[in-house]
Motif scaffolding. Structure first.
Motif, PDB file in Angstrom:
ATOM      1  N   GLY A 134      -5.986  10.220 -14.401  1.00 27.35           N
ATOM      2  CA  GLY A 134      -6.342  11.595 -14.055  1.00 27.35           C
ATOM      3  C   GLY A 134      -5.171  12.216 -13.337  1.00 27.35           C
ATOM      4  O   GLY A 134      -4.058  12.208 -13.840  1.00 27.35           O
ATOM      5  N   ASP A 135      -5.409  12.701 -12.140  1.00 25.06           N
ATOM      6  CA  ASP A 135      -4.340  13.368 -11.413  1.00 25.06           C
ATOM      7  C   ASP A 135      -3.716  12.520 -10.324  1.00 25.06           C
ATOM      8  O   ASP A 135      -2.860  13.002  -9.582  1.00 25.06           O
ATOM      9  CB  ASP A 135      -4.880  14.666 -10.782  1.00 25.06           C
ATOM     10  CG  ASP A 135      -5.126  15.728 -11.829  1.00 25.06           C
ATOM     11  OD1 ASP A 135      -4.510  15.647 -12.906  1.00 25.06           O
ATOM     12  OD2 ASP A 135      -5.951  16.620 -11.579  1.00 25.06           O
ATOM     13  N   ASP A 136      -4.118  11.281 -10.209  1.00 24.76           N
ATOM     14  CA  ASP A 136      -3.598  10.508  -9.086  1.00 24.76           C
ATOM     15  C   ASP A 136      -3.334   9.061  -9.488  1.00 24.76           C
ATOM     16  O   ASP A 136      -3.914   8.548 -10.453  1.00 24.76           O
ATOM     17  CB  ASP A 136      -4.577  10.553  -7.901  1.00 24.76           C
ATOM     18  CG  ASP A 136      -3.880  10.339  -6.575  1.00 24.76           C
ATOM     19  OD1 ASP A 136      -2.647  10.092  -6.569  1.00 24.76           O
ATOM     20  OD2 ASP A 136      -4.553  10.419  -5.532  1.00 24.76           O
ATOM     21  N   ILE A 137      -2.478   8.433  -8.705  1.00 25.51           N
ATOM     22  CA  ILE A 137      -2.207   7.007  -8.879  1.00 25.51           C
ATOM     23  C   ILE A 137      -3.404   6.238  -8.330  1.00 25.51           C
ATOM     24  O   ILE A 137      -3.967   6.632  -7.301  1.00 25.51           O
ATOM     25  CB  ILE A 137      -0.944   6.604  -8.086  1.00 25.51           C
ATOM     26  CG1 ILE A 137       0.242   7.478  -8.465  1.00 25.51           C
ATOM     27  CG2 ILE A 137      -0.631   5.131  -8.274  1.00 25.51           C
ATOM     28  CD1 ILE A 137       1.444   7.298  -7.552  1.00 25.51           C
ATOM     29  N   PRO A 138      -3.823   5.143  -8.956  1.00 28.57           N
ATOM     30  CA  PRO A 138      -4.876   4.323  -8.339  1.00 28.57           C
ATOM     31  C   PRO A 138      -4.452   3.907  -6.922  1.00 28.57           C
ATOM     32  O   PRO A 138      -3.313   3.481  -6.703  1.00 28.57           O
ATOM     33  CB  PRO A 138      -4.976   3.124  -9.278  1.00 28.57           C
ATOM     34  CG  PRO A 138      -4.481   3.634 -10.596  1.00 28.57           C
ATOM     35  CD  PRO A 138      -3.408   4.632 -10.266  1.00 28.57           C
ATOM     36  N   ALA A 139      -5.378   4.032  -6.000  1.00 27.81           N
ATOM     37  CA  ALA A 139      -5.037   3.813  -4.591  1.00 27.81           C
ATOM     38  C   ALA A 139      -4.500   2.407  -4.339  1.00 27.81           C
ATOM     39  O   ALA A 139      -3.549   2.217  -3.566  1.00 27.81           O
ATOM     40  CB  ALA A 139      -6.270   4.083  -3.721  1.00 27.81           C
ATOM     41  N   THR A 140      -5.092   1.425  -4.987  1.00 24.76           N
ATOM     42  CA  THR A 140      -4.663   0.040  -4.765  1.00 24.76           C
ATOM     43  C   THR A 140      -3.215  -0.145  -5.190  1.00 24.76           C
ATOM     44  O   THR A 140      -2.406  -0.747  -4.467  1.00 24.76           O
ATOM     45  CB  THR A 140      -5.560  -0.927  -5.571  1.00 24.76           C
ATOM     46  OG1 THR A 140      -6.919  -0.651  -5.265  1.00 24.76           O
ATOM     47  CG2 THR A 140      -5.227  -2.364  -5.234  1.00 24.76           C
ATOM     48  N   ALA A 141      -2.890   0.400  -6.345  1.00 27.73           N
ATOM     49  CA  ALA A 141      -1.520   0.249  -6.843  1.00 27.73           C
ATOM     50  C   ALA A 141      -0.536   0.980  -5.930  1.00 27.73           C
ATOM     51  O   ALA A 141       0.550   0.463  -5.630  1.00 27.73           O
ATOM     52  CB  ALA A 141      -1.428   0.791  -8.261  1.00 27.73           C
ATOM     53  N   ALA A 176      -1.109   5.875   1.461  1.00 26.31           N
ATOM     54  CA  ALA A 176      -0.446   4.594   1.724  1.00 26.31           C
ATOM     55  C   ALA A 176       0.673   4.755   2.750  1.00 26.31           C
ATOM     56  O   ALA A 176       0.892   3.869   3.587  1.00 26.31           O
ATOM     57  CB  ALA A 176       0.100   4.031   0.409  1.00 26.31           C
ATOM     58  N   ILE A 177       1.377   5.878   2.681  1.00 24.51           N
ATOM     59  CA  ILE A 177       2.426   6.147   3.678  1.00 24.51           C
ATOM     60  C   ILE A 177       1.799   6.270   5.067  1.00 24.51           C
ATOM     61  O   ILE A 177       2.298   5.704   6.052  1.00 24.51           O
ATOM     62  CB  ILE A 177       3.194   7.432   3.309  1.00 24.51           C
ATOM     63  CG1 ILE A 177       4.017   7.209   2.042  1.00 24.51           C
ATOM     64  CG2 ILE A 177       4.081   7.896   4.463  1.00 24.51           C
ATOM     65  CD1 ILE A 177       4.572   8.483   1.414  1.00 24.51           C
ATOM     66  N   VAL A 178       0.705   6.974   5.141  1.00 24.70           N
ATOM     67  CA  VAL A 178       0.017   7.129   6.429  1.00 24.70           C
ATOM     68  C   VAL A 178      -0.444   5.768   6.943  1.00 24.70           C
ATOM     69  O   VAL A 178      -0.308   5.461   8.137  1.00 24.70           O
ATOM     70  CB  VAL A 178      -1.168   8.105   6.284  1.00 24.70           C
ATOM     71  CG1 VAL A 178      -2.063   8.061   7.515  1.00 24.70           C
ATOM     72  CG2 VAL A 178      -0.658   9.529   6.056  1.00 24.70           C
ATOM     73  N   GLU A 179      -0.950   4.937   6.055  1.00 25.19           N
ATOM     74  CA  GLU A 179      -1.358   3.586   6.475  1.00 25.19           C
ATOM     75  C   GLU A 179      -0.165   2.835   7.047  1.00 25.19           C
ATOM     76  O   GLU A 179      -0.289   2.092   8.034  1.00 25.19           O
ATOM     77  CB  GLU A 179      -1.935   2.818   5.278  1.00 25.19           C
ATOM     78  CG  GLU A 179      -3.338   3.245   4.893  1.00 25.19           C
ATOM     79  CD  GLU A 179      -3.878   2.423   3.723  1.00 25.19           C
ATOM     80  OE1 GLU A 179      -3.528   1.226   3.626  1.00 25.19           O
ATOM     81  OE2 GLU A 179      -4.626   2.993   2.913  1.00 25.19           O
ATOM     82  N   GLY A 180       0.974   2.985   6.425  1.00 27.37           N
ATOM     83  CA  GLY A 180       2.171   2.321   6.926  1.00 27.37           C
ATOM     84  C   GLY A 180       2.543   2.800   8.317  1.00 27.37           C
ATOM     85  O   GLY A 180       2.871   2.001   9.199  1.00 27.37           O
ATOM     86  N   LEU A 181       2.482   4.094   8.523  1.00 30.28           N
ATOM     87  CA  LEU A 181       2.814   4.651   9.843  1.00 30.28           C
ATOM     88  C   LEU A 181       1.814   4.178  10.892  1.00 30.28           C
ATOM     89  O   LEU A 181       2.192   3.850  12.026  1.00 30.28           O
ATOM     90  CB  LEU A 181       2.846   6.178   9.768  1.00 30.28           C
ATOM     91  CG  LEU A 181       3.982   6.781   8.929  1.00 30.28           C
ATOM     92  CD1 LEU A 181       3.758   8.278   8.699  1.00 30.28           C
ATOM     93  CD2 LEU A 181       5.335   6.557   9.622  1.00 30.28           C
ATOM     94  N   LEU A 182       0.552   4.125  10.510  1.00 23.76           N
ATOM     95  CA  LEU A 182      -0.468   3.637  11.448  1.00 23.76           C
ATOM     96  C   LEU A 182      -0.231   2.162  11.759  1.00 23.76           C
ATOM     97  O   LEU A 182      -0.383   1.713  12.903  1.00 23.76           O
ATOM     98  CB  LEU A 182      -1.862   3.848  10.859  1.00 23.76           C
ATOM     99  CG  LEU A 182      -2.310   5.312  10.700  1.00 23.76           C
ATOM    100  CD1 LEU A 182      -3.632   5.394   9.931  1.00 23.76           C
ATOM    101  CD2 LEU A 182      -2.450   5.989  12.062  1.00 23.76           C
TER     102      LEU A 182
END
Lengths: 326, 368
Positions: free
Chosen positions: A50-57, A110-116
């Motif tokens: 669709g419009d986004d990358i699968p979150a896990t990947a 995922a970037i936000v998760e990294g920063l957290l």
């Protein structure tokens, strides 16, 4: 999907030969200084559903890229080697083309998760663009407190009430968000640009100023480079995470399905010039596959990348860029 | 008129400036600009367009804007984002434009939208001209409202000014057409960087045009303005040929465009191509925007330039942004003062029915 440390190391060792044949543009402007590392992943898993990358990947590949980039053993360490918990970090997205070609929401998460994971409090993270309207059009939800997701236009005075500042050929006012952040993550989408040649990490900074329309002459050269050597950018742009899941190889910056490739790519580097240089090569490669002339042959070579290299903003010499494929 | 009366009137004019709309305080306070299909553009393959309004001839891809920042390609159709959306509205004396031979002493309902096709480093109105429509607070004012408000406010004319009216061409054109019908002439205060066809169309509706001639070298235009000289000279010729009242202003900046040889060449060109009767104003530069490191223009430079112009044959040459006798209109035949000015106030000292009442010399302009 998960990746053991041993398997990860094996991938790193095996990737060198493939990189040598990457067919990158020959650069010469950035001949001085140390080699820059650009980590690149290409996988069907990174293609947009669709419009986004699968979150896990998105999460898995970004983690792997960050480990490879920093040489650290875990997510928190990797991100923590670039950003400290006391800093405020701006995550600058690229959302002009709408949902089909804007910075992936999953990748941004995922970037936000990294920063957290690096220990930053949520209130120290600003995910931003020029306007909230652009963010909303790209599928982001506006949040004005805590972990903020917002356009510059949310701020008092329209967000551009700071001093006029100059850097070479560029005279401008920066978004107040640039004043607030200590560091930046640039999250461009890999795309052709009708005037600039390509629009990747360096040109993404046009979204941080109030008058980008003034700097598109001469294929944005030297304007992009001049903007990025301003201390507000040069001193803060610490990481570039390029969403190449879907690449607009021609007729950008808007989304045109006819020239969009489901590339399934991700590029990560601390050097925005080197990352742009590699991105340019990918766009040219895709253009070749579509039967289109190269950007140079089209009279749209993104020469601002070499100019930026010449200014010492990073490496624009292909021989001095270490390309690491995951 | 006595000096005290002069000052009173000038002060009144300054206080009359009622409204300068500031940049938006929040997204909620700054509604997104609407779009209206633009004039003077061509569609290209792959949903691109090329703008034919000004000599930049911007080729604009989908979702992008031209250099002006106010014209946007949306799916292959080009839109103006500022039609009927002024961000600055004032009532000014026409002398402030400056227009000295066009209804002197009258009030001009003056307006501007965001945006400009130049990037003058010395722009006095950069907070309007260099911003995009979504970065300012604007009000909804269609052409009919502009004319109605001008009349209601006792304004003799409407002035499209402050920023660069070329970039809100459609709005200005429609205001001017309506104003002409209703006896409220419109004037354009412009850099003159516009293509011939739209300029000719405007001339059918405008009462007067004032062009800022920034310098007389291509280098200055390229380095200081982001434009070109030749198209501006072409515009001067077009306006003159169309018979629309024209005045020319030159802002003299120390060390950049105030050389004697350059001013001489400029004045010779003006006299040769436009004739001796087009009023020429030399204005004093004051440091601003990205040019704060250059001092104000010395008065001697301005008066020297005026002398060069008069020697070249210019019959009406003024010095602006500086109090002096060089603000007055003198009869070129007998030398008597016809219109005495102090700041933005004007006293009729000898003009009658467009002629010098002392010697009968005809004075070019639109006076009643």
């Amino acid at each position: 999907m998960s990746l053991s440390r041993r398997r990860f190391a094996g991938i790193l060792l095996g990737s060198g030969a493939a990189l040598a044949a990457a067919g990158l543009p020959r650069g010469s402007a950035g001949g001085e200084g140390e080699a820059s590392l650009v980590v690149q992943a290409v996988s069907p898993l990174l293609r947009r559903a669709g419009d986004d990358i699968p979150a896990t990947a998105a999460r898995e590949f970004l983690d792997r890229a960050m480990l490879a980039l920093t040489g650290k053993g875990g997510r928190g360490q990797a991100w923590g080697s670039l950003f400290s918990p006391s800093e405020t970090v701006g995550v600058k997205l690229s959302c002009l083309p709408g949902p089909r070609l804007s910075s992936s929401r999953a990748l941004t998460a995922a970037i936000v998760e990294g920063l957290l994971a690096a220990g930053l409090p949520r209130r120290n993270i600003i995910v931003w663009e020029r306007s909230s309207r652009e963010l909303e059009n790209a599928g982001y939800r506006i949040s004005r407190s805590g972990l903020r997701t917002m356009g510059t236009d949310e701020l008092p005075g329209g967000g551009y009430d700071g001093p006029v500042t100059e850097s070479g050929s560029v005279g401008t006012i920066f978004s107040r968000i640039m004043d607030e952040v200590d560091a930046l993550v640039s999250v461009p989408v890999l795309k052709d640009h009708d005037l600039a040649g390509v629009s990747i990490s360096l040109k993404n900074m046009y979204g941080a100023i109030f008058n980008p329309n003034k700097f598109h002459a001469n294929r944005c050269d030297p304007f992009v480079a001049d903007l990025c050597r301003h201390p507000q950018v040069r001193g803060k742009l610490r990481l570039s995470v390029c969403d190449a899941s879907r690449v607009q190889a021609h007729n950008g910056p808007a989304y045109f399905p006819r020239y969009a490739a489901e590339y399934g790519g991700l590029l990560v580097s601390r050097d925005p010039v080197a990352l742009d240089f590699c991105g340019w090569a990918i766009v040219d490669g895709l253009r070749r596959g579509m039967g289109l002339p190269s950007l140079a042959a089209s009279g749209r070579e993104p020469s601002y990348i070499r100019t930026a290299g010449g200014m010492g903003l990073g490496q624009a010499d292909g021989r001095r860029i270490r390309r690491l494929e995951l | 008129m006595k000096r005290r009366a002069f000052l009173t009137r000038a002060g009144g004019a300054a206080l009359a400036a009622p409204l300068l709309l500031r940049p938006a305080g929040s997204a909620a306070a700054a509604p997104q600009p609407r779009g209206r299909e633009a004039a003077y553009y061509e569609k290209l393959p792959d949903q691109k367009v090329v703008c034919r309004l000004c000599p930049h001839q911007c080729q604009v891809a989908d979702l992008e804007r031209g250099t002006c920042g106010v014209r946007e390609n949306r799916g292959g159709t080009y839109y103006t984002l500022v039609y009927g959306q002024p961000c600055a509205v004032h009532v000014d004396p026409v002398e402030k434009k400056p227009l000295f031979h066009y209804y002197p002493g009258s009030q001009a309902y003056s307006l501007a939208t965001a945006g400009c096709n130049f990037t003058c480093r010395f722009c006095q109105n950069w907070e309007i001209s260099q911003r995009r429509p979504e970065q300012v607070r604007w009000i909804d004012m269609p052409p009919a409202d502009v004319v109605r408000r001008a009349r209601a406010g006792g304004c003799r004319l409407v002035a499209h000014t402050y920023g660069e009216p070329v970039i809100f061409f459609e709005y200005m054109r429609d205001c001017a057409a309506l104003g002409r019908e209703q006896g409220v002439p419109n004037v354009m205060i412009s850099n003159g960087f516009i293509e011939k066809a739209p300029m000719r169309e405007l001339c059918r509706h405008l009462g007067a045009v004032k062009i800022d001639l920034k310098a007389f070298t291509e280098t200055f235009y390229a380095e200081q303005c982001g434009g070109r000289l030749k198209p501006v000279l072409d515009t001067l010729l077009t306006v003159r040929a169309e018979g629309t009242w024209l005045e020319v202003v030159v802002l003299l900046i120390p060390g950049l465009n105030d050389g004697r040889e350059e001013i001489e060449r400029m004045c010779r060109w003006l006299v040769r191509e436009l004739g001796r009767d087009v009023p020429l104003h030399f204005s004093r530069f004051v440091p601003t925007f990205m040019m704060k490191n250059i001092p104000p223009t010395p008065p001697a430079t301005l008066h020297g330039a005026r002398r060069i112009a008069m020697d070249a044959g210019v019959r009406f040459c003024y010095v602006g942004n500086l109090l002096s006798d060089a603000e007055h209109t003198f009869c070129p035949a007998c030398g008597k003062v016809l219109l005495r000015r102090l700041m933005y106030s004007v006293e009729n000292a000898g003009l009658k029915d467009g002629r010098c009442r002392f010697c009968g010399e005809e004075i070019p302009g639109v006076f009643s």
